[in-house]
Design a protein around this motif. Structure first.
Motif, mmCIF file in Angstrom:
data_model
loop_
_atom_site.group_PDB
_atom_site.id
_atom_site.type_symbol
_atom_site.label_atom_id
_atom_site.label_comp_id
_atom_site.label_asym_id
_atom_site.label_seq_id
_atom_site.Cartn_x
_atom_site.Cartn_y
_atom_site.Cartn_z
ATOM 1 N N VAL A 104 36.378 46.127 51.081
ATOM 2 C CA VAL A 104 36.851 47.001 50.017
ATOM 3 C C VAL A 104 37.120 46.088 48.826
ATOM 4 N N ILE A 105 36.403 46.346 47.736
ATOM 5 C CA ILE A 105 36.456 45.504 46.540
ATOM 6 C C ILE A 105 37.120 46.277 45.410
ATOM 7 N N GLY A 106 37.989 45.601 44.688
ATOM 8 C CA GLY A 106 38.587 46.180 43.491
ATOM 9 C C GLY A 106 37.895 45.617 42.259
ATOM 10 N N LEU A 107 37.380 46.500 41.417
ATOM 11 C CA LEU A 107 36.790 46.084 40.146
ATOM 12 C C LEU A 107 37.810 46.349 39.037
ATOM 13 N N LEU A 108 37.937 45.404 38.130
ATOM 14 C CA LEU A 108 38.988 45.429 37.108
ATOM 15 C C LEU A 108 38.364 45.542 35.712
ATOM 16 N N PRO A 109 38.071 46.754 35.250
ATOM 17 C CA PRO A 109 37.354 46.905 33.983
ATOM 18 C C PRO A 109 38.112 46.391 32.765
ATOM 19 N N GLU A 110 39.439 46.248 32.875
ATOM 20 C CA GLU A 110 40.226 45.791 31.728
ATOM 21 C C GLU A 110 40.274 44.266 31.599
ATOM 22 N N TRP A 111 39.606 43.556 32.530
ATOM 23 C CA TRP A 111 39.630 42.095 32.530
ATOM 24 C C TRP A 111 38.226 41.517 32.597
ATOM 25 N N GLN A 112 38.110 40.292 32.130
ATOM 26 C CA GLN A 112 36.870 39.527 32.264
ATOM 27 C C GLN A 112 37.225 38.209 32.944
ATOM 28 N N PHE A 113 36.586 37.948 34.083
ATOM 29 C CA PHE A 113 36.754 36.680 34.779
ATOM 30 C C PHE A 113 35.501 35.855 34.556
ATOM 31 N N SER A 114 35.683 34.565 34.387
ATOM 32 C CA SER A 114 34.561 33.625 34.338
ATOM 33 C C SER A 114 35.050 32.316 34.947
ATOM 34 N N ARG A 115 34.128 31.390 35.124
ATOM 35 C CA ARG A 115 34.466 30.095 35.721
ATOM 36 C C ARG A 115 34.029 28.989 34.766
ATOM 37 N N LYS A 116 34.881 28.005 34.627
ATOM 38 C CA LYS A 116 34.608 26.863 33.750
ATOM 39 C C LYS A 116 35.108 25.603 34.439
ATOM 40 N N LEU A 117 34.327 24.536 34.316
ATOM 41 C CA LEU A 117 34.723 23.262 34.910
ATOM 42 C C LEU A 117 36.059 22.809 34.329
ATOM 43 N N ASP A 118 36.986 22.548 35.212
ATOM 44 C CA ASP A 118 38.295 22.018 34.837
ATOM 45 C C ASP A 118 38.268 20.526 35.167
ATOM 46 N N LEU A 119 38.348 19.691 34.140
ATOM 47 C CA LEU A 119 38.260 18.250 34.346
ATOM 48 C C LEU A 119 39.413 17.717 35.188
ATOM 49 N N ALA A 120 40.547 18.394 35.182
ATOM 50 C CA ALA A 120 41.695 17.946 35.968
ATOM 51 C C ALA A 120 41.477 18.159 37.461
ATOM 52 N N THR A 121 40.752 19.228 37.847
ATOM 53 C CA THR A 121 40.553 19.509 39.270
ATOM 54 C C THR A 121 39.164 19.135 39.762
ATOM 55 N N GLY A 122 38.196 19.101 38.848
ATOM 56 C CA GLY A 122 36.817 18.823 39.234
ATOM 57 C C GLY A 122 36.068 20.056 39.738
ATOM 58 N N TYR A 123 36.692 21.219 39.633
ATOM 59 C CA TYR A 123 36.079 22.465 40.101
ATOM 60 C C TYR A 123 35.928 23.452 38.945
ATOM 61 N N ALA A 124 35.014 24.398 39.125
ATOM 62 C CA ALA A 124 34.875 25.506 38.174
ATOM 63 C C ALA A 124 36.015 26.480 38.456
ATOM 64 N N GLU A 125 37.014 26.477 37.595
ATOM 65 C CA GLU A 125 38.227 27.271 37.811
ATOM 66 C C GLU A 125 38.171 28.581 37.028
ATOM 67 N N LEU A 126 38.973 29.532 37.482
ATOM 68 C CA LEU A 126 39.012 30.870 36.917
ATOM 69 C C LEU A 126 39.528 30.869 35.487
ATOM 70 N N GLN A 127 38.805 31.561 34.619
ATOM 71 C CA GLN A 127 39.214 31.825 33.243
ATOM 72 C C GLN A 127 39.453 33.331 33.150
ATOM 73 N N ILE A 128 40.570 33.734 32.595
ATOM 74 C CA ILE A 128 40.966 35.141 32.541
ATOM 75 C C ILE A 128 41.088 35.576 31.087
ATOM 76 N N LYS A 129 40.439 36.707 30.785
ATOM 77 C CA LYS A 129 40.448 37.223 29.419
ATOM 78 C C LYS A 129 40.549 38.747 29.483
ATOM 79 N N ALA A 130 41.392 39.320 28.627
ATOM 80 C CA ALA A 130 41.471 40.779 28.557
ATOM 81 C C ALA A 130 40.209 41.309 27.896
#
Length: 134
Positions: A104-130
């Protein structure tokens, strides 16, 4: 929130199916609300590891959680084998459904998620935007 049920068939790669599915959605953000089922192979990256570990056998999905975006998913899973021992970690490609996976998946139309490399962690981390109102 828009709620969508999915059922995956035997042999489906759980991670790849979820990546492909969210990429086809109009919504740009999602999360796993519920998941049960079984797996024959679970590819898990355990805490602190750099490579995935393959766990094979008759495995039960006890829990799956994570965020979904068109440019990547971040999923953690807990599974148990025939002894009932539980193991969990980061779900990797190559994790195969045995009999079914009911999601069961929840879709969140009021948000935009993307991933961007975070130099501090070395991983593509979640970016959150309304999302702007439609």
């Amino acid at each position: 929130m828009k709620v969508v049920p999915l059922r995956l068939q035997p042999g489906a790669d759980l991670r790849r199916v979820m990546e492909a599915w969210i990429a086809e959605q109009e919504e740009q953000a999602g999360c796993v609300l519920s998941a049960v089922g079984s797996m024959s192979v679970a590819q898990l990256r355990l805490a602190g590891a750099t490579e995935a570990t393959a766990i094979r056998g008759d495995l039960e999905i006890l829990s799956l959680s994570g965020t979904l975006s068109p440019d990547g998913v971040h999923l953690h899973i807990a599974i148990s084998g025939s002894s009932g021992a539980v193991i969990g970690g980061h779900l990797c490609v190559g994790s195969l459904v045995r009999t079914t996976a009911e999601l069961v998946i929840g879709l969140l139309p009021e948000w935009q998620f993307s991933r961007k490399l975070d130099l501090a962690t070395g991983y593509a981390e979640l970016q959150i935007k309304a999302q702007p109102e439609r």
